[in-house]
Enzyme design. Sequence first.
Site, PDB file in Angstrom:
ATOM      1  CG  HIS A   1      10.691  -3.341  -4.223  1.00 25.56           C
ATOM      2  ND1 HIS A   1      11.947  -3.207  -3.684  1.00 25.56           N
ATOM      3  CD2 HIS A   1       9.956  -2.293  -3.789  1.00 25.56           C
ATOM      4  CE1 HIS A   1      11.962  -2.120  -2.921  1.00 25.56           C
ATOM      5  NE2 HIS A   1      10.776  -1.547  -2.968  1.00 25.56           N
TER       6      HIS A   1
ATOM      7  CG  ASP B   1       3.628   2.329  -4.838  1.00 27.17           C
ATOM      8  OD1 ASP B   1       4.809   2.222  -5.215  1.00 27.17           O
ATOM      9  OD2 ASP B   1       3.255   3.174  -4.013  1.00 27.17           O
TER      10      ASP B   1
END
Length: 428
Positions: free
Chosen positions: A307, A364
């Site tokens: 991320h 996700d």
Amino acid sequence: MSEIAKLSFDGNEYEFPVLEGTENEKAIDIAKLRADSGLITLDPGYKNTGATKSAITFLDGELGILRYRGYGIEELAEKSSFMEVAYLLIYGDLPSQSQYEYFSNQITTHTLVHEDIKKILDGFPSNAHPMGVLSSLICSLTAFYPNSLDPNRSKDEVDLSIVRLLAKMPTFAAWAFKNKMGHPVNYPDNSLDYCSNFLKMMFALPAERYDADPVVAKALDQLLILHADHEQNCSTSTVRIVGSSQASIYASISAGINALWGPLHGGANQSVIEMLEAIKADGGDSKKYLEKAKDKNDPFRLMGFGHRVYKNFDPRAKIIKKAADDVLGKLGVSDPVLDIAKELEQAALKDQYFVDRKLYPNVDFYSGIIYRALGIPTDMFTVMFALGRLPGWIAQWKEMRENNEPIGRPRQVYTGANERDYVSMNKR
Ligand code: SDX
């Protein structure tokens, strides 16, 4: 007195104010950098560059903190509802009972869409990706509500556009799914809550009674809360920059849907399941794929990992991982790719490559496993992400407009040819 940052260059010294946010984040205000020094900054992907000041969402990537308007995501996911969180993000505070009832009734009474929009839907072949259908149908609202074309028209007009977006996006999302299935569309049922209505529009079949499973509706509501906003991510920045040109809110949201589609962003939830399925089809050897993800000569990445901001666990991933176990258990679903996902996570969290780069599961990594258990097909996963992110996009667009932010127009460093004269073709 604010702190000062000093820059020395070419024998000169320049001073710039340092801003401090309410969570003690600090930023150098370089608004006068080019005028004072002739210099610009260069920061591909804006990894170190703030585009705005915002009061909507706070992230701490090092500590894995996510708060909407000051409320921790853990508490909102456990105690709130998606419609209440939508109100919080857009209007800044949790609604009173009467404010909530007015807001949700407004949305319920705008769920129907103009019948002519079905003609647009019918133009899409059944293999059209639902994200392309969704962004097109959202943008088509500019044609049916031309007053929306002027975002400066009135506050009431903007509020009506906000209600229409929140009300009609579930209808469009379900219609995109029905288009893919080649099934007749379902119309909204205003006697149902937001998630139950969406599930019914998605899964009801002609001549069959459909009642949404409350376990599924609750799990979906929590997933939408977890996706509702995430400060200045790629798609939100897209919504802001399109809106900064004073394009309509529908055009801005449609652009955000398209930015979210990419596999490095919201499209990752679809890519995660496709990756897990590929690992399963290849014998389930997660270690082999972990090595592939580390191999610079191999384009394979561990989708759902890493991320830009979180260098710790994504707090949403922790909640979704637990929800995945709960929902699959309650529904009596066992999904072998969940076991592969857990094996991958455990192996990656102990692997020096991932540890050194602070790569953790993101939102996700597990969400697709729940969507699949809820009966939602893989290429609808990013549509679900867009449904959740809609109130965040709206809140960020509204904040940008209310703060009268200037049109977004970054600078560049030119690296092309220096001046040269035109040469006619017969002399080249
Ligand atoms: C979302 O921004 C947001 O807030 C987004 C989001 C939201 O709610 O809006 O949180 C939603 O988009 C989540 C992210 C979903 N995407 C993925 O899961 C795709 C896989 N992840 C990566 O592609 C990557 O981690 C990004 C795109 C998410 C972040 O990329 P960055 O910040 O540009 O980091 P990078 O690509 O420069 O990676 C740094 C290093 C590199 O290695 P080195 O050059 O240092 O040797 O880490 C490696 C990368 O190769 N790396 C990975 C990896 N992610 C980063 N290696 C293997 N697998 C991965 N998944």
